[in-house]
Enzyme design. Structure first.
Site, PDB file in Angstrom:
ATOM      1  N   ASP A   1       1.134  -1.120  -0.138  1.00 41.70           N
ATOM      2  CA  ASP A   1       0.027  -0.012   0.152  1.00 41.70           C
ATOM      3  C   ASP A   1       0.442   1.049  -0.132  1.00 41.70           C
ATOM      4  O   ASP A   1       1.297   1.504   0.710  1.00 41.70           O
ATOM      5  CB  ASP A   1      -0.653   0.373   0.850  1.00 41.70           C
ATOM      6  CG  ASP A   1      -1.631   1.233   1.150  1.00 41.70           C
ATOM      7  OD1 ASP A   1      -1.591   2.153   0.760  1.00 41.70           O
ATOM      8  OD2 ASP A   1      -2.454   1.241   2.272  1.00 41.70           O
ATOM      9  N   HIS A   2       0.892   1.990  -0.881  1.00 42.69           N
ATOM     10  CA  HIS A   2       1.943   2.781  -1.463  1.00 42.69           C
ATOM     11  C   HIS A   2       1.724   4.191  -0.304  1.00 42.69           C
ATOM     12  O   HIS A   2       2.935   4.776   0.144  1.00 42.69           O
ATOM     13  CB  HIS A   2       2.201   3.062  -2.315  1.00 42.69           C
ATOM     14  CG  HIS A   2       1.459   4.085  -2.536  1.00 42.69           C
ATOM     15  ND1 HIS A   2      -0.256   4.338  -3.586  1.00 42.69           N
ATOM     16  CD2 HIS A   2       1.042   6.187  -3.274  1.00 42.69           C
ATOM     17  CE1 HIS A   2      -1.049   4.660  -3.960  1.00 42.69           C
ATOM     18  NE2 HIS A   2       0.086   6.209  -3.535  1.00 42.69           N
TER      19      HIS A   2
ATOM     20  N   HIS B   1      -5.688   2.405   1.659  1.00 41.27           N
ATOM     21  CA  HIS B   1      -4.921   3.948   1.762  1.00 41.27           C
ATOM     22  C   HIS B   1      -5.749   4.979   3.382  1.00 41.27           C
ATOM     23  O   HIS B   1      -5.132   4.921   4.170  1.00 41.27           O
ATOM     24  CB  HIS B   1      -4.918   4.552   0.721  1.00 41.27           C
ATOM     25  CG  HIS B   1      -4.489   4.610  -0.446  1.00 41.27           C
ATOM     26  ND1 HIS B   1      -3.828   3.421  -0.330  1.00 41.27           N
ATOM     27  CD2 HIS B   1      -4.670   4.798  -1.819  1.00 41.27           C
ATOM     28  CE1 HIS B   1      -3.185   3.065  -1.983  1.00 41.27           C
ATOM     29  NE2 HIS B   1      -3.767   4.259  -2.542  1.00 41.27           N
TER      30      HIS B   1
HETATM   31  C1  BG6 Z   1      -3.692   4.500  -5.606  1.00 41.89           C
HETATM   32  C2  BG6 Z   1      -5.206   4.676  -6.596  1.00 41.89           C
HETATM   33  O1  BG6 Z   1      -3.931   4.030  -5.625  1.00 41.89           O
HETATM   34  O2  BG6 Z   1      -3.823   6.177  -4.896  1.00 41.89           O
HETATM   35  C3  BG6 Z   1      -5.511   6.676  -6.944  1.00 41.89           C
HETATM   36  O3  BG6 Z   1      -5.861   4.151  -7.037  1.00 41.89           O
HETATM   37  C4  BG6 Z   1      -4.995   7.223  -6.457  1.00 41.89           C
HETATM   38  O4  BG6 Z   1      -7.061   6.482  -7.867  1.00 41.89           O
HETATM   39  C5  BG6 Z   1      -4.138   6.989  -5.842  1.00 41.89           C
HETATM   40  O5  BG6 Z   1      -5.255   9.032  -7.816  1.00 41.89           O
HETATM   41  C6  BG6 Z   1      -3.446   8.561  -5.047  1.00 41.89           C
HETATM   42  O6  BG6 Z   1      -2.101   8.415  -4.176  1.00 41.89           O
HETATM   43  P1  BG6 Z   1      -1.316   9.723  -4.065  1.00 41.89           P
HETATM   44  O7  BG6 Z   1      -0.005   9.376  -3.443  1.00 41.89           O
HETATM   45  O8  BG6 Z   1      -1.359  10.366  -5.233  1.00 41.89           O
HETATM   46  O9  BG6 Z   1      -2.564  10.270  -2.734  1.00 41.89           O
END
Ligand code: BG6
Length: 511
Positions: free
Chosen positions: A198-199, A261
């Site tokens: 989960d990034h 997230h």
């Molecule tokens: C991704 C989603 O996991 O996270 C995207 O699939 C979203 O839809 C993105 O835009 C948001 O990540 P960050 O790091 O830009 O907040």
């Protein structure tokens, strides 16, 4: 300015260890994730001397291409997507270690070929049989790839080497499919070989939530229902669905953002202190608090959860189209691009403290923050003065952009009359830590190479997340929205989301 060291010091990565010697195998190597995030993150790790010398990358995908062309393609792409100017000298490291193999992910022959490639690489590069497999592919291949890897005995850990698989998101599309995927994977590899990514957990500001709460003495004693009135978590994006219409149509904002997230932010905000930074101790606490979230009853969903879809509007002074006119989107689509909800956590610490969550595309600003709203003090002392009511103090964890933490409170406005004004104390990462720009995947990839799964989701954490989301998915499926589009691009979302808080006598920080 001083430059204190903010990271926990209990894991190997925090001690600046380079990853273990290994081969990094990317399934889906010609796709977007590889060029935009994985290669730039690996480049940054190498620039910081955190990749082992005995290292190689093998790209696998169904596109026919030679290793030479692959190297050239990545060499061109890194210039576009790296977070810093690319040095030829540093890139040479990758040039000597990159190879490519075309293959069908469903064909066992692909994995036999991969096996013999990996054996050759082990001999040539001195990598000791440690393999990290990354599934940068469509979710429909996650289970298949793991099964095929196991079938080819590529996941077997013998002779002291390790084999790990990073599984991208989305992990399932509901509770049932996530559990089916967990079982499919568990039949092939052990939990400690499974790294569900989960990034959000790679973001420094997200990792800092635990450091802030448990590395300081002053907030944790107040971090409970005696002092906190409610918590607001906002993940607002200004982007629309861009080229991902087809994916988004089948996914929607709820599945895309909440089980992963947003619930990761909830768990870090609400968890009990773990006994140590040991990965299982941390993941136990995160999971425990997710399990304490009260699942919504079907009849409560319309009251406690709000869905929205953007129509045309204006962003940064420019007109933007509505979701239904985006590429690859059904002109009558009922997919939600916005979701807000109120959750209750049924445990001693949080009983009676609502958590309001919202996320959406094409909102007024790009902003991810966790706002802790403290209970207002009694105003008795001030009744003889012009002060009519006392504001709630707010602690804001600014996750992105403008990373930092701020605290707002009341102070006496100088002068002979007693009046109060709101003021801020604020910490900005940029003022203290001059860290090089990062992609956000660096820590996660390094941790995986070091065998530290603390920042990855465990099977039971994924299960707990879907248990929160599933009743909402079911209720929405049973009653399709009738009012879409219900918010204009460039706004703060549908009116019903404001009502969600208004009913409780509260309001979103930004509306
Ligand atoms: C991704 C989603 O996991 O996270 C995207 O699939 C979203 O839809 C993105 O835009 C948001 O990540 P960050 O790091 O830009 O907040």
């Amino acid at each position: 300015m001083p430059t204190p060291e903010p990271k926990n010091v209990s894991n190997k990565a925090a001690h600046g260890h380079a990853g273990d010697p290994c081969v990094f195998v990317i399934f889906g190597a010609t796709g977007d994730l590889t060029k935009r995030l994985l290669m730039p993150a690996l480049y940054n790790l190498h620039a910081n001397k955190l990749l082992p010398d005995k290292f190689a990358i093998v790209g696998v995908s169904n596109v026919q291409m030679s290793s030479e062309d692959f190297r050239k393609q990545l060499g061109d792409q890194i210039k576009q997507f790296a977070t810093t100017k690319v040095s030829d000298e540093l890139w040479k490291f990758f040039d000597q270690r990159l190879s490519y193999m075309a293959g069908d992910f469903k064909d066992p022959a692909t994995y036999q070929q991969l096996k013999s490639e990996l054996e050759k690489i082990d001999k040539a590069q001195g990598t000791p049989g440690n393999y990290l497999f990354y599934t940068a592919v469509s979710p429909s291949f996650f289970g298949e790839i793991v099964k095929q890897l196991a079938g080819a005995e590529l996941t077997k850990e013998t002779d002291g080497h390790w084999r790990r698989v990073i599984i991208e998101k989305p992990f399932g599309h509901d509770l049932e499919s996530a559990n089916a995927l967990n079982s499919e994977i568990a039949a092939c590899i052990h939990e400690n070989q499974t790294y569900r990514i989960d990034h959000y957990l790679g973001k420094e500001t997200v990792q800092n939530i635990m450091a802030f709460r448990f590395g300081n003495g002053f907030f944790e004693p107040l971090w409970n229902n005696s002092y906190i009135d409610h918590v607001q978590i906002t993940v607002a994006e200004t982007v629309g669905v861009e080229e991902r219409g087809a994916f988004y149509e089948a996914t929607g904002a709820l599945r895309d953002m909440v089980p992963n997230h947003i619930l990761a932010l909830v768990s870090l905000t609400a968890m009990e202190p773990p006994n140590s930074f040991d990965s299982e101790a941390v993941r136990d606490e995160k999971t425990k608090v997710l399990r304490a979230i009260r699942p919504l009853k079907a009849e409560d969903v319309p009251k406690w959860a709000v869905r929205g879809q953007y129509g045309p509007g204006t962003l940064d002074g420019k007109p933007v189209v509505g979701y239904r006119t985006e590429p690859h989107v059904d002109p009558k689509s009922n997919t939600e691009t916005y979701v807000a909800m109120k959750l209750a956590i049924d445990n001693w610490r949080w009983s009676g403290v609502p958590f309001y969550l919202r996320t959406g595309k094409r909102m007024a600003a790009r902003l991810t923050e966790i706002a802790i709203k403290f209970k207002a003090p009694p105003a008795l002392l001030f009744r003889q003065t012009g002060v009519k009511h006392l504001e709630q103090n707010e602690l804001i964890l600014h996750i992105q952009p403008n990373e930092g933490i701020s605290l707002s409170f009341s102070a006496k406005i100088p002068g002979p009359v007693v009046t109060l004004g709101g003021v801020d104390m604020s910490f900005k990462y940029d003022d203290y830590f001059h860290s090089a720009p990062a992609v956000g995947y660096e820590t996660l990839l390094l941790d995986c190479m070091l065998g530290d799964p603390a920042l990855f989701q465990r099977a039971d954490t994924v299960d707990a997340g879907w248990r929160v989301v599933d009743p909402i998915l079911d209720a929405w499926k049973a009653t399709p929205a009738t009012d879409f589009p219900n918010y204009g691009a460039g706004s703060w979302g549908p009116a019903a989301a404001a009502d969600l808080l208004k009913r409780d006598g509260r309001k979103w920080r930004m509306n």
